[in-house]
Scaffold this motif. Sequence first.
Motif, PDB file in Angstrom:
ATOM      1  N   TYR A 130       0.833  -1.201   0.000  1.00 57.34           N
ATOM      2  CA  TYR A 130       0.000   0.000   0.000  1.00 57.34           C
ATOM      3  C   TYR A 130       0.861   1.241   0.000  1.00 57.34           C
ATOM      4  N   LEU A 131       0.559   2.149  -0.918  1.00 54.30           N
ATOM      5  CA  LEU A 131       1.201   3.456  -1.005  1.00 54.30           C
ATOM      6  C   LEU A 131       0.112   4.512  -1.121  1.00 54.30           C
ATOM      7  N   SER A 132       0.303   5.651  -0.465  1.00 52.68           N
ATOM      8  CA  SER A 132      -0.659   6.739  -0.560  1.00 52.68           C
ATOM      9  C   SER A 132       0.061   8.079  -0.413  1.00 52.68           C
ATOM     10  N   SER A 133      -0.217   8.987  -1.328  1.00 51.27           N
ATOM     11  CA  SER A 133       0.354  10.331  -1.246  1.00 51.27           C
ATOM     12  C   SER A 133      -0.594  11.318  -0.571  1.00 51.27           C
ATOM     13  N   THR A 134      -1.763  10.850  -0.151  1.00 50.82           N
ATOM     14  CA  THR A 134      -2.761  11.740   0.453  1.00 50.82           C
ATOM     15  C   THR A 134      -2.223  12.385   1.722  1.00 50.82           C
ATOM     16  N   GLY A 135      -2.437  13.680   1.832  1.00 45.40           N
ATOM     17  CA  GLY A 135      -2.202  14.366   3.096  1.00 45.40           C
ATOM     18  C   GLY A 135      -0.788  14.804   3.378  1.00 45.40           C
ATOM     19  N   PHE A 136       0.097  14.734   2.394  1.00 46.92           N
ATOM     20  CA  PHE A 136       1.464  15.209   2.629  1.00 46.92           C
ATOM     21  C   PHE A 136       1.925  15.973   1.396  1.00 46.92           C
ATOM     22  N   HIS A 137       2.319  17.232   1.610  1.00 44.68           N
ATOM     23  CA  HIS A 137       2.770  18.106   0.534  1.00 44.68           C
ATOM     24  C   HIS A 137       4.078  18.737   0.992  1.00 44.68           C
ATOM     25  N   ALA A 138       5.095  18.686   0.142  1.00 40.71           N
ATOM     26  CA  ALA A 138       6.397  19.175   0.598  1.00 40.71           C
ATOM     27  C   ALA A 138       7.278  19.559  -0.579  1.00 40.71           C
ATOM     28  N   ASN A 139       8.148  20.518  -0.306  1.00 37.33           N
ATOM     29  CA  ASN A 139       9.220  20.871  -1.227  1.00 37.33           C
ATOM     30  C   ASN A 139      10.504  21.016  -0.420  1.00 37.33           C
ATOM     31  N   TYR A 140      11.453  20.129  -0.705  1.00 37.96           N
ATOM     32  CA  TYR A 140      12.744  20.149  -0.027  1.00 37.96           C
ATOM     33  C   TYR A 140      13.857  20.707  -0.915  1.00 37.96           C
ATOM     34  N   GLY A 141      13.480  21.276  -2.077  1.00 39.29           N
ATOM     35  CA  GLY A 141      14.504  21.754  -2.983  1.00 39.29           C
ATOM     36  C   GLY A 141      15.113  20.581  -3.769  1.00 39.29           C
ATOM     37  N   PRO A 142      16.444  20.589  -3.979  1.00 35.31           N
ATOM     38  CA  PRO A 142      17.380  21.622  -3.523  1.00 35.31           C
ATOM     39  C   PRO A 142      17.397  22.813  -4.479  1.00 35.31           C
ATOM     40  N   GLY A 143      17.672  23.963  -3.917  1.00 39.28           N
ATOM     41  CA  GLY A 143      17.785  25.171  -4.718  1.00 39.28           C
ATOM     42  C   GLY A 143      18.163  26.331  -3.833  1.00 39.28           C
ATOM     43  N   PRO A 144      18.840  27.319  -4.384  1.00 39.80           N
ATOM     44  CA  PRO A 144      19.280  28.470  -3.587  1.00 39.80           C
ATOM     45  C   PRO A 144      18.158  29.474  -3.402  1.00 39.80           C
ATOM     46  N   GLY A 145      18.369  30.421  -2.484  1.00 35.19           N
ATOM     47  CA  GLY A 145      17.462  31.555  -2.368  1.00 35.19           C
ATOM     48  C   GLY A 145      16.947  31.784  -0.972  1.00 35.19           C
ATOM     49  N   ALA A 146      16.625  33.013  -0.667  1.00 30.50           N
ATOM     50  CA  ALA A 146      16.004  33.410   0.591  1.00 30.50           C
ATOM     51  C   ALA A 146      15.300  34.740   0.366  1.00 30.50           C
ATOM     52  N   PHE A 147      14.351  35.052   1.239  1.00 30.66           N
ATOM     53  CA  PHE A 147      13.588  36.286   1.118  1.00 30.66           C
ATOM     54  C   PHE A 147      13.398  36.889   2.502  1.00 30.66           C
ATOM     55  N   VAL A 148      13.781  38.159   2.651  1.00 33.45           N
ATOM     56  CA  VAL A 148      13.607  38.885   3.910  1.00 33.45           C
ATOM     57  C   VAL A 148      12.183  39.450   3.950  1.00 33.45           C
ATOM     58  N   PHE A 149      11.510  39.274   5.091  1.00 30.52           N
ATOM     59  CA  PHE A 149      10.158  39.811   5.219  1.00 30.52           C
ATOM     60  C   PHE A 149       9.948  40.391   6.616  1.00 30.52           C
TER      61      PHE A 149
END
Length: 276
Positions: free
Chosen positions: A17-36
């Motif tokens: 059994y495999l299920s993608s329901t209920g988990f959303h994510a982005n781990y990159g990889p990639g550069p960048g940051a934003f000051v707020f």
Amino acid sequence: MILSCSGWFSTLGWQTYLSSTGFHANYGPGPGAFVFADASTHLYPSQSFITNGAASLKYAYFMVMKYGSPTQDIWVDLNSDNGDRPWANLAASDVISAASLDDDSHTWVKFTWSTPYALAASTKYWITINHNGYSAANYFSIRLDENRNYPNNRGLYFDGSSWVRFPPTVSHWGSPDTYFRAVCVQDSGTQLKEIASASNQFFERIESLQTGIESSPYRAGGQTCLKEIEDLMRLGTSNNRLVLAKVTPERILTFYEQPDPEIPTVLLDRDGRFIR
């Protein structure tokens, strides 16, 4: 020779059994940051995601750090979507004090909804960091992924008048996403029915219950449906009762809560006499 029969219930162990329901994510990889929260034109970083099933949002994570000594509280709003922009505020997470944030590097910060919010399937939502005020000397930074590893979604912030894309600072192209996780929960009784249905080859009908116990429906471990079902059954119900299963001769599988123990109307003493 001994012939052992396992029964229809054991056939749930024939598939993984495999299920993608209920988990959303982005781990990159990639550069960048934003000051707020340093100015009125750098507010409320937000990230969209599209649900892959019906579940309830419990946690959101962003990679955040602080600069200086901000006194603002921060939290995450769940927003609906309107024209690929954050819209109505649906539910706010618990508040986190800025003093608890790291000032040395971006770290994962968890935001919690004490009451999970039910999300519809196949629907776009936004999770938005909110904060009460801004300061030119004491503010925050959020980690971005300028390689855009989360397709069909986007990150935005509020510039004081409208929602706009994060400016790329390293790659100088595209519209960066944030590093984020959105973790949902679902009643274990609903999961029991979905897992059994995914493995079903012989049952005429599958019936389940609402247990009042919630856990993540996401599965990536490759366990059998039977093992996943047994693990959920061990969680029991919110009434501190076991979850049991039965299969009728008509091959109807039913999950149900352990009933009240039956109190006998008569007792048998050690001398074999019935006592009412």
